[in-house]
Design a protein around this motif. Sequence first.
Motif, PDB file in Angstrom:
ATOM      1  N   PHE A  88      41.149  62.333  44.663  1.00  0.00           N
ATOM      2  CA  PHE A  88      42.498  62.126  45.195  1.00  0.00           C
ATOM      3  C   PHE A  88      42.408  61.105  46.317  1.00  0.00           C
ATOM      4  CE2 PHE A  88      42.009  64.384  49.221  1.00  0.00           C
ATOM      5  CZ  PHE A  88      40.869  65.112  48.980  1.00  0.00           C
ATOM      6  N   ASP A  89      43.566  60.572  46.711  1.00  0.00           N
ATOM      7  CA  ASP A  89      43.602  59.609  47.796  1.00  0.00           C
ATOM      8  C   ASP A  89      44.222  60.281  49.022  1.00  0.00           C
ATOM      9  OD1 ASP A  89      44.012  57.494  49.541  1.00  0.00           O
ATOM     10  OD2 ASP A  89      44.289  56.074  47.898  1.00  0.00           O
ATOM     11  N   PHE A  91      45.317  59.355  51.681  1.00  0.00           N
ATOM     12  CA  PHE A  91      46.339  58.646  52.438  1.00  0.00           C
ATOM     13  C   PHE A  91      47.755  59.013  51.996  1.00  0.00           C
ATOM     14  CE2 PHE A  91      42.859  55.861  53.563  1.00  0.00           C
ATOM     15  CZ  PHE A  91      43.179  55.511  54.865  1.00  0.00           C
ATOM     16  N   PHE A  92      47.882  59.666  50.817  1.00  0.00           N
ATOM     17  CA  PHE A  92      49.210  59.770  50.220  1.00  0.00           C
ATOM     18  C   PHE A  92      49.607  61.199  49.864  1.00  0.00           C
ATOM     19  CE2 PHE A  92      47.544  55.528  49.149  1.00  0.00           C
ATOM     20  CZ  PHE A  92      48.459  54.787  49.885  1.00  0.00           C
ATOM     21  N   THR A  93      50.922  61.372  49.602  1.00  0.00           N
ATOM     22  CA  THR A  93      51.434  62.647  49.110  1.00  0.00           C
ATOM     23  C   THR A  93      51.390  62.638  47.578  1.00  0.00           C
ATOM     24  OG1 THR A  93      53.711  61.887  48.860  1.00  0.00           O
ATOM     25  CG2 THR A  93      53.083  62.708  51.028  1.00  0.00           C
ATOM     26  N   GLU A  96      53.931  60.251  46.198  1.00  0.00           N
ATOM     27  CA  GLU A  96      53.506  58.857  46.380  1.00  0.00           C
ATOM     28  C   GLU A  96      52.431  58.472  45.371  1.00  0.00           C
ATOM     29  OE1 GLU A  96      54.206  57.994  51.145  1.00  0.00           O
ATOM     30  OE2 GLU A  96      52.429  59.084  50.515  1.00  0.00           O
ATOM     31  N   MET A  97      51.498  59.400  45.139  1.00  0.00           N
ATOM     32  CA  MET A  97      50.442  59.133  44.158  1.00  0.00           C
ATOM     33  C   MET A  97      51.051  58.816  42.796  1.00  0.00           C
ATOM     34  SD  MET A  97      47.330  59.599  45.461  1.00  0.00           S
ATOM     35  CE  MET A  97      46.166  60.188  44.254  1.00  0.00           C
ATOM     36  N   GLN A  99      54.147  57.792  42.145  1.00  0.00           N
ATOM     37  CA  GLN A  99      54.896  56.538  42.163  1.00  0.00           C
ATOM     38  C   GLN A  99      53.954  55.341  42.095  1.00  0.00           C
ATOM     39  OE1 GLN A  99      57.018  57.447  45.729  1.00  0.00           O
ATOM     40  NE2 GLN A  99      58.901  58.024  44.644  1.00  0.00           N
ATOM     41  N   ILE A 100      52.849  55.445  42.842  1.00  0.00           N
ATOM     42  CA  ILE A 100      51.883  54.346  42.843  1.00  0.00           C
ATOM     43  C   ILE A 100      51.262  54.188  41.456  1.00  0.00           C
ATOM     44  CG2 ILE A 100      49.616  53.677  43.716  1.00  0.00           C
ATOM     45  CD1 ILE A 100      50.530  54.858  46.442  1.00  0.00           C
ATOM     46  N   GLN A 101      50.897  55.327  40.852  1.00  0.00           N
ATOM     47  CA  GLN A 101      50.278  55.259  39.528  1.00  0.00           C
ATOM     48  C   GLN A 101      51.258  54.657  38.509  1.00  0.00           C
ATOM     49  OE1 GLN A 101      47.227  56.055  39.999  1.00  0.00           O
ATOM     50  NE2 GLN A 101      46.468  55.583  37.956  1.00  0.00           N
ATOM     51  N   GLN A 146      49.398  62.475  37.037  1.00  0.00           N
ATOM     52  CA  GLN A 146      49.080  61.054  37.160  1.00  0.00           C
ATOM     53  C   GLN A 146      48.741  60.438  35.812  1.00  0.00           C
ATOM     54  OE1 GLN A 146      46.474  61.453  40.909  1.00  0.00           O
ATOM     55  NE2 GLN A 146      46.807  59.277  40.680  1.00  0.00           N
TER      56      GLN A 146
END
Lengths: 299, 272
Positions: A88-89, A91-93, A96-97, A99-101, A146
């Motif tokens: 997991f990253d 830095f993010f919720t 957000e993960m 949306q980014i993906q 994701q």
Amino acid sequence: MTPAVSIRGAQKRFGAVHALRGVDLDIEQGEFFALLGPNGAGKTTLISLLAGLTRPDGGSLQVLGHDVVKDYRQARRMLGVVPQELVFDPFFTAREMLQIQSGYFGLRHNDAWIDELLQRLHLSDKANANMRALSGGMKRRVLVAQALVHKPPVIVLDEPTAGVDVELRQVLWAFIRELNSQGHTILLTTHYLEEAESLCKRVAMLKQGQIVALDTTDNLLARFHAKRLHVTLEGESLPQALRALVLSQDKNKFVLNLSDYFALEPVTQELRKAGANVLEMELVQPDLEEVFVTIMRDQ
Amino acid sequence: MTPAQTAKQQTVFPVNSEQKPVSGFYTLLYKEMLRFWKVSFQTVFAPLLTTLLYLLIFSHVMTGKVEMFPGVPYANFLIPGLMMMAMLQNAFANTSSSLTQSKITGNIVFVLLPPLSHWEIFAAYVAAAIVRGLAVGFGIWLITMWFYPTPMQHPFWILAFALCGTAFAGALGVIAGIWADKFDQMAAFQNFIITPLTFLAGVFYSIHSLPAFWQKLSHLNPFFYMIDGFRYGFFGHSDVTPWASLAFVAVSALALSFLAVELLRRGYKLRH
Ligand SMILES: Nc1ncnc2c1ncn2[C@@H]1O[C@H](COP(=O)(O)OP(=O)(O)O)[C@@H](O)[C@H]1O
Ligand SMILES: [Mg+2]
């Protein structure tokens, strides 16, 4: 029709370890397919080759007809992968993960589907929590979400239920089943063989980088015609004629090996002849776990 | 599969039929910018403070003692050098630390699984590094305006060197980030290569004040051209003609970019 996954002679070495020794495998569109094998058999390596996370040393792999090396962009568009490692990253919720993906796959306005994914995987109330604050099972479900943001035609799940509790496992499989019924192809690896048996129509078993069994689940189970007869007697002695059939004995509880259903008749006859008092009798079908253990032992 | 099933499939995919997919580059750039912006206290404001401390101390000690360029007070001479040094170090840190961190934590798979091309990945990482570098540089310029207003004689040169320099450092950071397996390898790269080269690139002095041998050696340091050309933009005065410096910097940045993209294409240390 183009197979969902087509693998020809896949080879992979990690230094001295020959992780894959020429794997051939076709998975048709719409299949629910399990890749089984003990730890270190090469399941994750095969999935990594398919996803382009690892380069093959030989052979070729295609996803819906797209070569994973030469035509990697199309191949990756078709594929959604849930990795085995719980990554997991921080830095993010969760939202957000997702949306980014979506954005990585070129999808800008994907919020309706993201909301549905969060809801279906019981993550809605954690959507805005930082990834660090989620439990292992939640992180795993975010990984599943994701992998699905771009509604990939081919979905690959590498031990997706590890660390997910029983109730949420059911939630996950109900969702994956539904995706399968809508036409998505599913390829999964799991340590829970009863999961594979109930979900998957077809199974491949991998051992030391080679496929040692590849068949429908029904055929694999039928291959082992043998049935198990569990008998509990009043005394601890079994008629002489039946001793050869004994697989195991626990005091007055015997497990007998029957070649088929008709083999039941002589057993009951012998028992009656000997005047044995039968307290309990149960005929048991072999399950995928038994088939798996037998194949892994014999190969 | 029956035709009915095939028809059903077509209603399922793709996820958003009314929407044409755009390049994943924008999202990766956005994510990389968000990543440093969420911790901007460390990534932007801390370098501002460090740079201001350098400026206060060196200008206090040196002002009136030396004049590197005719008619330019030492503090003003120093500011473009410090700006460029901070921009380079931060652009490098952005790409290198992001990649190394993602490799170590394993979340690099989120970038490796989607259909991003090698150029898209490279360009997004470097563009974010440029943005961070420019943010730091601009911040320093804004703050120093209050103490030591520094003229900008040729804004075009300033911008050109700022962009090429941070692109160079960002690309170098991509290479270092791909190469490093651990944070201490990354730190070694930073401490033994980046920091000495930037310090010895004429941040604090004009290389004309150096002995001949050191002057020659400085000409091999790519960071020297970045600082020298950048300073030209402020004062219209430099050790080397700015065209030559810009050409050198641009060509080096391009060469590093091709190397970085080639590493990404081969999957060196990323796709085993
Ligand atoms: N990156 C790697 N470096 C070295 N060896 C590896 C690497 N990945 C996998 N292996 C080795 O390859 C074999 C297959 O591993 P893997 O595919 O993870 O098995 P499985 O998923 O079936 O448990 C194992 O012997 C493992 O140690
Ligand atoms: Mg595995």
